[in-house]
Each structure stands twice: as structure tokens, then as C-alpha cells.
Design a protein around this motif. Structure first.
Motif, PDB file in Angstrom:
ATOM      1  N   SER A  43       7.280  61.117 -39.533  1.00  0.00           N
ATOM      2  CA  SER A  43       6.072  60.774 -40.283  1.00  0.00           C
ATOM      3  C   SER A  43       5.852  59.260 -40.255  1.00  0.00           C
ATOM      4  N   TYR A  44       4.715  58.809 -40.741  1.00  0.00           N
ATOM      5  CA  TYR A  44       4.470  57.369 -40.840  1.00  0.00           C
ATOM      6  C   TYR A  44       5.527  56.708 -41.727  1.00  0.00           C
ATOM      7  N   ARG A  45       5.847  57.357 -42.858  1.00  0.00           N
ATOM      8  CA  ARG A  45       6.862  56.806 -43.748  1.00  0.00           C
ATOM      9  C   ARG A  45       8.197  56.659 -43.023  1.00  0.00           C
ATOM     10  N   VAL A  49       7.955  53.786 -40.209  1.00  0.00           N
ATOM     11  CA  VAL A  49       7.918  52.454 -40.804  1.00  0.00           C
ATOM     12  C   VAL A  49       9.307  52.028 -41.262  1.00  0.00           C
ATOM     13  N   ARG A 105       1.036  55.699 -32.091  1.00  0.00           N
ATOM     14  CA  ARG A 105       1.343  55.329 -33.473  1.00  0.00           C
ATOM     15  C   ARG A 105       2.476  54.322 -33.548  1.00  0.00           C
ATOM     16  N   VAL A 145       2.182  50.857 -35.594  1.00  0.00           N
ATOM     17  CA  VAL A 145       3.102  50.411 -36.634  1.00  0.00           C
ATOM     18  C   VAL A 145       3.589  49.003 -36.330  1.00  0.00           C
ATOM     19  N   LEU A 172      -1.664  50.878 -40.585  1.00  0.00           N
ATOM     20  CA  LEU A 172      -1.295  52.142 -41.213  1.00  0.00           C
ATOM     21  C   LEU A 172      -2.026  53.267 -40.494  1.00  0.00           C
ATOM     22  N   GLU A 198      -1.780  57.571 -40.489  1.00  0.00           N
ATOM     23  CA  GLU A 198      -1.125  58.795 -40.918  1.00  0.00           C
ATOM     24  C   GLU A 198      -2.161  59.905 -41.047  1.00  0.00           C
ATOM     25  N   THR A 232      -7.245  61.983 -40.121  1.00  0.00           N
ATOM     26  CA  THR A 232      -6.467  60.812 -39.715  1.00  0.00           C
ATOM     27  C   THR A 232      -6.974  59.606 -40.487  1.00  0.00           C
ATOM     28  N   GLU A 276       3.968  49.159 -47.018  1.00  0.00           N
ATOM     29  CA  GLU A 276       3.352  50.268 -46.281  1.00  0.00           C
ATOM     30  C   GLU A 276       3.556  51.614 -46.977  1.00  0.00           C
ATOM     31  N   TRP A 313       0.566  54.168 -48.428  1.00  0.00           N
ATOM     32  CA  TRP A 313       0.334  55.555 -48.032  1.00  0.00           C
ATOM     33  C   TRP A 313       0.552  56.510 -49.193  1.00  0.00           C
TER      34      TRP A 313
END
Length: 543
Positions: free
Chosen positions: A95-97, A100, A402, A406, A411, A413, A465, A475, A479
Motif C-alpha cells: 500500500s502507499y502507507r 512510504v 507509484r 513516492v 501522495l 493511493e 485514485t 505522509e 492519507w
């Protein structure tokens, strides 16, 4: 198992390719800094923000991981590794989390050990030892979770955490051509399963965006959505039977085409996200490889008009393999349109019959609902598949892109849901407003795109998105604020917190409110029976 590199010359043999421990893809696929700078500049030109400062990703040597709290007994030591690379690679999903934190080298609680059993006996031994010493076990397939589904639990409840990697169970064990089914081990990557089926002229034909690194078992326990936009949209629909190892013993259902004999044992294990047992293999329905494929694209003045056309197509009884609608911004981002119109992609496929007649019927409905033939370049007379190819290329490249975004401080996600048609237009408008408002509030600027990924006679799946300028060090908070806003809007609108991304840890606050309380207690009773010590993936679905 990982794919080998081609040897560069004489030597001891090919070195195995390693996946990036912090992001998507293999280490040798990481773009150069110059390429990342170019991507950042292009993103800034397209979005109007981000890319002013580009950071470099970490190396394994940069990591400072806490010492392992567990040491296996000598009899089990060959099943485990505590290498820094493996521990870091198993600490997060994608995931983005996750990306990051890994990109910034933040690994406060990686798994203490990674288990690599090669068979069910090895899995059972790992589970027994972990129950004995009080260690949590997180089953790990391809590690592509985007909802915190493979992240080790934090806190002091457990003596440590073991990530149980199923890469050693990677074969198609049996093919039943008479029934069009195959017995596939859970650790098989989807491309590898398809490769082994190809010699029989068969395919699973399950293509999630994570296809390259997703596993059969991971797809089963997360109820993953795949290639088909209608009909058999989830891997659930392909499962004949499931076999799993639980702390209480072996779980195996009878292989049948269908059964009315009480609640289905398969349904309990499908979507269980590793909290009830470790799926080791499954009989899956497979199909002849498609030979006939046709597609067309249609442009609409707005997203709502395109959604109404998609609804008419699926309610007509047609079941196109592809029926995906991109809003104008999504179409422009993927170079499938000019940003002024929504684009509907419709495709049919078959192993046995030409599909032109079905496409003609779908085209008639698409045009009758205000669409026009469109190729993504603005030329109504252009090739019908141009927009589809542009979208497909962008879809497959998105996880790689992505990583670069990052690094560029952007950001990016997604969130997705499903809702019935009677509430669709109101929810779509509310989610779009809520996401834009929340993203603009926490980021200062934002772009929010959406598409339909799956359509049903009674409803559809919406996929959003969100992009915005990230504040270094904040970050996750950015999110989380956006996700909280859209999560509340989803529940208020009668939609689901997830259509095909599973629950994991990230969706728990909303999943707990979506499911009936009595069902939660019943599921807890099942877990207590199968996993008496509560060691399997704690914090996911329950607990």
C-alpha cells in the motif's frame, strides 16, 4: 519461486532475482535517478504539483532492524531465516502507507523470523512451535496486500512474529482436463500457474493488477478480483475445494462442482485472510485459452452517462470480459482520452466462438445511451482497441510508477467499493466530492480520478485514485485523514468498505461496523476452534 536472471557469462550459475524490499518489482527494474527525475517532471507538468525534490531509495545496508526476539530449535532451524533482507521484505505489503515507510527505512517491528517451509509438514511444524513459544504467525504469499494484511502485529502480546512464506509450494500438482480443473499449490505465483497450465492449453485467466507477484493462495484468502469485469469477477468463483493447515489440524473440503449440503466449508476459508489457517492448495476451475477476442471503446460526455451505458450492457444479459469505464481525468492520465470525455472499454473473448456478434450488440447499447465510437486519440474512425491498449499499459505500469511518485514526494493511493445501482449515482458524486475536499484540505492541492472496474446486473464497483503533494514526514497522517473521510462516506452511503482489496488491518474500523455483530461473534468462535492460541494474523478481521 523467484524467476532466475539470464547468466551474463561463465560462472557458478544464474543469481536469483530479488524483489525490492521497499517497493514494487525486482531490484534490477528500479529506474535510474535520471529516469525518476524525468517521471517527477512529467508528473509535475500533468498534475501541477510534486516532484520538486526527489529522494533516493534505501539499501539493505542502510537498515537498522531490531534484533530478532526468537530463535528456532536446531531441529527446525533449516526452515527459518533471519536475514535483514528477508525480514525487511516481509515487514510490509504494497500500500502507499507501506511503500512510504519502507522507502524512508522505517521498520520498527519487522518479523523476527521468516519461515520458508516446502510442504505441509513444515507448515504444521512451524505452527506448533509458534503456538508453544507464543509467537504470532503471519501467512505470506506474494506480499501484494494493500490493506495491511501481511504486516506483523505491534505490541507486547506475543513473544515475537514469524512471517510464514509459502513460496516453496509453487506447483500445479494435477490437471483434470475432463472437468477443466487443476490442483494448484497456494504459493504459486499467478503467472507461474498459468505457465504450467499452458502445456495443457488451459489458463486460470485471473488477472488482478498485482498479477505478476500475486499468488494463488493469497488470491483465495483475500477474495481477489481479477480479469473479468462481469460474471466470474472474483477468484471465489473459480474455487472447487480448499485445503489448509490450521493449528488444530488439517482442513480439507470435498471437491464438487456444486453442493447444497449446508454452509460451504470453502466459503469459510475463502476470504479468511490467514486468520483461520494456512491455505496450502486448492482445486480451481480453469478454462481453455481464449482465441477469439474483440473490443471497442466509446466516449461519453461524463462519467454518469458512461455508467448508465455500462449498466444497460450488463443488464441485457451480455457478459463482456471487459467493461471498464474511465472518467475523463483517468482517461487522460492513462493517455486513453483527452480529458474531456469519459471512456468505456468493452471487450469479449472466447476459446471456442467468434465474439463479433456479441460486441455488435453491446455497441448498439453503448451508442443508444449517448456514446460514440472512440479510439482514445479523438478520432472516431480510429482503431477500436487503441484506448484499451493505452489503459492496459497504464494499468500494468501503475505500481512501478507509484514508487517513483513516492520518491518525488507525491501522495498516490486508491480506494474502492461497490454499491447497488439505486444508490450508485448519489454515492459516486458524494465520494468524488468527499475525496477531493479531504485531499485538498490535507495536501493543499489534489487530483481525484475514478473508474468502474466491475459491473453487475444489480450494481457496480467504483475505484478511485487520489493524488496530492505529500509533506515529508506527514505522509501517513495525510492519507489517514483522507481515508477516514471517504470511509465514513462509504458506510453512510450503504456501500462496502472494499469490493476486492480485502480487509487487512487498514479497513478494520469500517469492517467492524459493516458486518453484523452476531456474525463477528460466530466467526470468533470458529477462530477459537481452529486457532486456540490466537497466533494466526492477529488484528486482521478479528481481535
Amino acid at each position: 519461486m523467484s524467476d532466475p536472471q539470464s547468466p551474463a557469462g561463465p560462472g557458478p550459475g544464474p543469481a536469483p532475482r530479488r524483489r525490492k524490499f521497499w517497493g514494487w518489482g525486482y531490484e534490477d527494474e528500479q529506474p535510474s535517478r535520471a529516469d525518476v527525475l524525468a517521471i517527477a517532471a512529467q508528473a509535475r507538468a500533468t498534475l501541477g504539483f510534486g516532484g520538486e525534490r526527489v529522494l533516493d531509495p534505501p539499501s539493505v545496508a542502510d537498515l537498522r532492524l531490531p534484533d530478532p526476539r526468537l530463535a528456532p530449535p536446531a531441529s527446525l532451524a533449516p526452515l527459518f531465516t533471519a536475514s535483514p533482507y528477508e525480514r525487511a521484505a516481509h515487514a510490509y505489503g504494497k500500500s502507499y502507507r507501506d511503500v512510504v515507510r519502507a522507502f524512508h527505512g522505517e521498520f520498527p517491528h519487522p518479523p523476527d523470523l521468516v519461515a520458508l517451509p516446502g510442504d505441509e509438514d513444515g507448515i504444521a511444524a512451524v505452527l506448533e512451535w509458534c503456538a508453544h513459544v507464543g509467537a504470532a504467525v503471519v501467512p505470506y504469499g506474494g506480499g501484494t496486500s494493500v490493506v495491511g494484511g501481511v504486516e506483523p502485529p505491534a505490541g507486547e502480546r506475543f513473544a515475537g512474529t514469524v512471517s510464514l512464506d509459502l513460496r516453496g509450494l509453487d506447483r500445479v500438482r494435477e490437471v483434470d482436463t475432463a472437468s477443466s480443473a487443476a490442483l494448484v499449490q497456494a504459493g504459486a505465483l499467478l503467472p507461474e500457474a498459468d505457465r504450467q497450465l499452458r502445456g495443457h492449453g488451459l489458463t486460470l485467466r485471473h488477472y488482478p493488477q498485482s498479477y505478476r507477484f500475486a499468488t494463488v493462495g493469497g488470491s483465495i484468502v483475500t477474495r481477489a478480483g481479477g480479469h473479468y469485469a462481469t460474471g466470474r469477477t472474483h477468484l471465489d468463483d473459480f474455487v472447487q475445494s480448499v485445503r489448509a493447515v490450521t493449528p488444530a489440524g488439517l482442513w480439507e473440503s470435498r471437491r464438487l462442482p456444486a453442493s447444497g449440503a449446508g454452509p460451504s466449508p470453502d466459503r469459510l476459508m475463502i476470504g479468511s485472510e490467514g486468520v483461520l489457517g494456512v491455505v496450502t492448495e486448492a482445486w480451481l476451475r480453469v478454462q481453455d485459452r481464449p482465441r477469439f477476442k474483440v473490443s471497442a471503446t466509446f466516449a461519453y460526455p461524463d462519467f454518469t452517462a458512461g455508467a448508465r451505458a455500462a449498466r444497460a450492457i450488463v443488464r441485457s444479459g451480455l457478459q463482456p470480459a471487459n467493461c471498464r469505464l474511465l472518467d475523463p481525468d483517468e482517461a487522460r492520465l492513462n493517455q486513453a482520452g483527452d480529458g474531456k470525455e469519459a471512456v468505456l472499454i468493452v471487450g469479449f473473448e472466447s476459446a471456442h466462438h467468434p465474439q463479433d456478434g456479441l460486441l455488435d450488440q453491446a455497441a448498439g447499447l453503448a451508442l443508444a445511451h449517448g456514446g460514440r465510437r472512440h479510439d482514445g486519440s479523438g478520432d472516431p474512425a480510429g482503431p477500436a482497441t487503441a484506448a484499451e491498449k493505452q489503459w492496459r499499459d497504464g494499468f500494468q505500469a501503475a505500481p512501478y510508477l507509484r514508487d517513483a511518485l513516492v520518491a518525488a514526494g507525491i501522495l498516490v493511493e486508491t480506494f474502492e467499493t461497490a454499491v447497488t445501482w439505486d444508490r450508485f449515482e448519489e454515492l459516486d458524486a458524494e465520494l468524488h466530492r468527499t475525496a477531493r475536499r479531504a485531499a485538498a484540505s490535507v495536501c493543499g492541492a489534489a487530483a481525484v480520478h475514478r473508474r468502474l472496474t466491475h459491473v453487475y446486473p444489480d450494481g457496480a464497483a467504483l475505484y478511485f485514485t487520489v493524488l496530492g503533494p505529500a509533506r515529508r514526514g506527514s505522509e501517513l497522517r495525510q492519507w489517514d485523514d483522507i481515508k477516514t473521510a471517504v470511509g465514513e462516506a462509504l458506510l453512510a452511503g450503504g456501500a462496502t468498505i472494499t469490493h476486492h482489496h480485502a480487509v487487512g488491518r487498514d479497513h478494520r474500523p469500517w469492517y467492524d461496523r459493516q458486518r453484523p455483530d452476531l456474525f463477528a461473534r460466530a466467526l470468533g468462535a470458529v477462530k477459537a476452534e481452529l486457532d486456540p492460541e490466537g497466533i494466526l494474523n492477529p488484528g486482521v478481521l478479528l481481535g
